[in-house]
Design an enzyme around this catalytic site. Structure first.
Site, PDB file in Angstrom:
ATOM      1  N   ARG A  49      -6.191  -2.529  -2.373  1.00  0.00           N
ATOM      2  CA  ARG A  49      -7.458  -3.308  -2.262  1.00  0.00           C
ATOM      3  C   ARG A  49      -7.723  -3.919  -1.258  1.00  0.00           C
ATOM      4  O   ARG A  49      -8.529  -3.903  -0.926  1.00  0.00           O
ATOM      5  CB  ARG A  49      -9.014  -3.092  -3.677  1.00  0.00           C
ATOM      6  CG  ARG A  49      -9.597  -1.975  -4.036  1.00  0.00           C
ATOM      7  CD  ARG A  49      -9.336  -2.669  -5.808  1.00  0.00           C
ATOM      8  NE  ARG A  49      -7.547  -2.066  -6.141  1.00  0.00           N
ATOM      9  CZ  ARG A  49      -7.546  -0.343  -6.959  1.00  0.00           C
ATOM     10  NH1 ARG A  49      -8.474   0.462  -5.830  1.00  0.00           N
ATOM     11  NH2 ARG A  49      -6.187  -0.588  -7.244  1.00  0.00           N
ATOM     12  N   ARG A  99       0.122 -11.641   0.779  1.00  0.00           N
ATOM     13  CA  ARG A  99       0.737 -11.614  -1.515  1.00  0.00           C
ATOM     14  C   ARG A  99       2.211 -11.200  -1.338  1.00  0.00           C
ATOM     15  O   ARG A  99       3.113 -10.173  -0.582  1.00  0.00           O
ATOM     16  CB  ARG A  99       0.269  -9.979  -1.710  1.00  0.00           C
ATOM     17  CG  ARG A  99       0.618  -9.701  -2.689  1.00  0.00           C
ATOM     18  CD  ARG A  99       0.079  -8.211  -3.400  1.00  0.00           C
ATOM     19  NE  ARG A  99      -1.511  -8.426  -3.605  1.00  0.00           N
ATOM     20  CZ  ARG A  99      -2.744  -7.596  -4.078  1.00  0.00           C
ATOM     21  NH1 ARG A  99      -2.255  -6.291  -4.785  1.00  0.00           N
ATOM     22  NH2 ARG A  99      -3.392  -7.650  -4.555  1.00  0.00           N
TER      23      ARG A  99
END
Ligand code: CP
Length: 304
Positions: A49, A99
């Site tokens: 996502r 990330r």
């Protein structure tokens, strides 16, 4: 705001501004606001996502995306440092969405000050863009962020989304119920945060009908296998709470079930077609929240 590293850096006014802007993107997500811009997405941990919604956000705003979804295909697998990786990518891109499995990695990258950094999750620490889409989803389903009662259920120890959500909601007079097995309790740091901000909370191991019937938002989380050093401990706690359709009977009319996703077993499939299930729309809201964040860090004005 040049970087979005932590939800702690946002005031109530910042949050409202970002959410109001996300609403404009929900009305029209296709605007040429990033024409000529290149955004890098560097994912040192897996994602569906967060990466795809950031990349969709860029594409729908007319920008271009570079990056990697698997760090083993980058030169970090040859031992290149994070500092060098960020410095190189900043030569090519106007902003970096990253990330990383290490807590503090995004803060470190932002301190290099080579390009705007957006934290897309750093270890068990923070996930501020998730929090903004969570806040957007709460405001949209409840009409306001003020005074909500929220149960956070599952992995409260390693769950970066619940850590960021407590901080993000702290401006809006929430009450919390922390539901977790003893091994996955909310860390003291976040309970202290609640005490300092006079935010009422209770802790329980019992995912009971009393809990479900007393809240506006039921925020389920996955027990994250990848955060456990002791896999036997993971096996003991992985299926400790499973929300079923039956458990929603007697809930408040306004109750909505949120989950950052991915889910494994903690929400049964029979919840999906209840009026309370909101996790799919929640993930869709991520597109608008992330368009808003990208415009914020790049200093791009958005008008109606
Ligand atoms: N909610 C979330 O961070 O999902 P992904 O891991 O798929 O990005």
């Amino acid at each position: 705001m040049k970087h979005l590293v932590s939800i702690n850096q946002l005031s109530a006014e910042d949050i409202i501004r970002l959410l109001d802007r996300a609403e404009l993107f929900e009305q029209n997500p296709n605007r040429r606001l990033l024409e000529g811009r290149v955004i890098a997405t560097l994912f040192f941990e897996p994602s569906t996502r967060t990466r795809l919604s950031f990349e969709t956000a860029v594409n729908r705003l007319g920008g271009r995306v570079i990056g990697f979804s698997d760090a083993t295909t980058s030169s970090s697998s040859k031992g290149e440092s994070l500092k060098d990786t960020i410095s190189m990518v900043a030569n090519y891109a106007d902003a970096i969405v990253m990330r990383h499995y290490l807590e503090g990695a995004a803060l470190y990258a932002s301190e290099l000050d080579r390009a705007p950094i957006v934290n897309a999750g750093d270890g068990a620490n923070q996930h501020p863009s998730q929090t903004l889409l969570d806040l957007y989803s709460i405001r949209k389903t409840q009409g306001s962020l003020e005074g909500k009662t929220i149960a956070l259920v599952g992995d409260l120890k390693y769950g970066r989304t619940v850590h960021s959500l407590i901080v993000g909601l702290s401006h809006f007079h929430p009450s919390f119920i922390f539901v977790s097995p003893p091994e996955l309790r909310m860390p003291e740091e976040y309970k202290d945060f609640c005490r300092q901000h006079e935010i009422p909370f209770v802790e329980t191991t019992d995912f009971s009908s009393e809990v479900i019937q007393s809240v506006d938002i039921l925020y389920m989380t996955r027990v994250q296998r990848e955060r456990f050093i002791d896999l036997e401990e993971y096996e003991r706690v992985k299926n400790v709470y499973i929300l079923t359709r039956e458990m929603l009977s007697g809930c408040r009319d306004n109750l909505r079930v949120l989950h950052p996703l991915p889910r494994v077993g903690e929400i049964a499939q029979d919840v999906d077609d209840t009026p309370q299930a909101y996790y799919v729309q929640q993930a869709q809201n991520g597109l608008y929240a992330r368009q808003s964040i990208l415009c914020e860090v790049l200093g791009i004005e958005v008008v109606q």
